[in-house]
Design an enzyme around this catalytic site. Structure first.
Site, mmCIF file in Angstrom:
data_model
loop_
_atom_site.group_PDB
_atom_site.id
_atom_site.type_symbol
_atom_site.label_atom_id
_atom_site.label_comp_id
_atom_site.label_asym_id
_atom_site.label_seq_id
_atom_site.Cartn_x
_atom_site.Cartn_y
_atom_site.Cartn_z
ATOM 1 N N GLY A 1 32.267 -33.131 -18.088
ATOM 2 C CA GLY A 1 30.865 -32.711 -18.058
ATOM 3 C C GLY A 1 30.111 -33.167 -16.827
ATOM 4 C CB THR B 1 23.959 -30.653 -15.779
ATOM 5 O OG1 THR B 1 24.571 -30.839 -17.073
ATOM 6 C CG2 THR B 1 24.049 -29.202 -15.385
ATOM 7 N N GLY B 2 23.269 -33.480 -15.229
ATOM 8 C CA GLY B 2 22.904 -34.727 -15.889
ATOM 9 C C GLY B 2 23.673 -35.950 -15.430
ATOM 10 N N GLY C 1 26.744 -36.833 -15.880
ATOM 11 C CA GLY C 1 28.078 -36.611 -15.343
ATOM 12 C C GLY C 1 28.068 -36.457 -13.837
ATOM 13 C CB SER D 1 23.695 -40.919 -28.823
ATOM 14 O OG SER D 1 22.284 -40.896 -28.990
ATOM 15 C CE1 TYR E 1 23.908 -35.825 -28.399
ATOM 16 C CE2 TYR E 1 22.416 -37.209 -29.668
ATOM 17 C CZ TYR E 1 23.168 -36.992 -28.531
ATOM 18 O OH TYR E 1 23.174 -37.931 -27.527
#
Length: 278
Positions: free
Chosen positions: A10, A13-14, A16, A143, A166
């Site tokens: 991943g 984006t973000g 990663g 998370s 999630y």
């Protein structure tokens, strides 16, 4: 880190992408995964520019499809002689339409598939390479948002909501972390999970309608620590809240719940991580 080979999922984006750019100047080999070819190649180019002495290779796969996970793992095993680190960063967040229940290619609830089944299947498929490269580290980006898995409705067919899905998937990832760490205790492969930072500025956070409060760089620091810090050599089967060895949701310490989850996980992913028959 000069000789290290690290796979990051991943990266387009973000966090990663930020993680790839942080590791790039350190040398070694970076294996970058994404599901969009154009964005993946763009991040690979950025990574090569940030670390001219670092070898960068890309692997394309949609982690919502366990057949693609299996195929990517086979390509990695065939092409890579070494794998010292595996960072499971790819994520399906709460979604921009959180009341719409989405499914993976195999018909599993999408967040459970991408955030739990895919990383577990990929780790399993790469275990021969990881154990041969030991000491090696697996870092599961989880998370602080965690909700108990309901074994009567694992795929959230009733009362679906994206953020709940999630949070359940991230707890499942942590539970699998503990189980796999115990299994691999004497192999030299460590497996840990962490909450990297609170509400980072990522597309997943913004898509759900949340307001970011930290940068992706804040999440990179504790993730890189778990991946590289010599003081954490041999530390395994832990959940970290950023830099703190913390306690996860109570269900993560329920041996019966973990056993039930792993039975289901093996049933759903076994084909993805078993080698092809000769």
């Amino acid at each position: 880190m000069t000789q290290h080979t690290t796979l990051i999922t991943g990266v387009t984006t973000g966090m990663g992408r930020a993680l790839a750019l942080d590791l790039a100047p350190r040398g070694g080999t970076l294996l970058l995964h994404g599901r969009n070819a154009e964005r993946l190649e763009a991040v690979a180019a950025e990574t090569r520019a940030a670390g001219p002495g670092t070898t960068v290779r890309t692997y394309l796969a949609d982690l919502s499809d366990l057949d693609q996970v299996r195929a990517m793992a086979a390509r990695i095993r065939a092409a890579e002689p070494h794998l010292d680190g595996l960072v499971h960063n790819a994520v399906a967040g709460g979604g921009s339409r959180p009341l719409t229940r989405e499914l993976s290619s195999q018909g599993h609830e999408l967040r459970f598939a991408v955030n739990h089944l895919a990383p577990y299947a990929l780790t399993r498929a790469l275990l021969p390479l990881l154990t041969a490269s030991a000491p090696a580290r697996v870092v599961n980006v989880a998370s602080i948002g965690q909700e108990a898995v309901d074994f009567d409705d694992v795929m959230l067919e009733r009362g679906y909501e994206g953020l709940r899905a999630y949070c359940r998937s991230k707890l499942a990832m942590i539970m699998a972390t503990f189980e796999l760490a115990a299994e691999l205790e004497d192999t030299g492969v460590t497996v840990n999970a962490l909450h990297p930072a609170h509400l980072m500025d990522t597309p997943a956070v913004r898509a759900y309608g949340l307001t970011p409060v930290t940068t992706t760089e804040e999440g990179v620091r504790p993730t890189v620590r778990l991946l590289l810090d010599p003081e954490l050599a041999g530390v395994t089967g832990r959940y970290f809240d950023r830099f703190t060895d913390a306690r996860a949701h109570e269900q993560a310490y329920d041996a019966e719940a973990r056993e039930r989850l792993m039975r289901l996980t093996h049933e759903l992913t076994e084909r993805a991580w078993l080698p092809d028959p000769a």
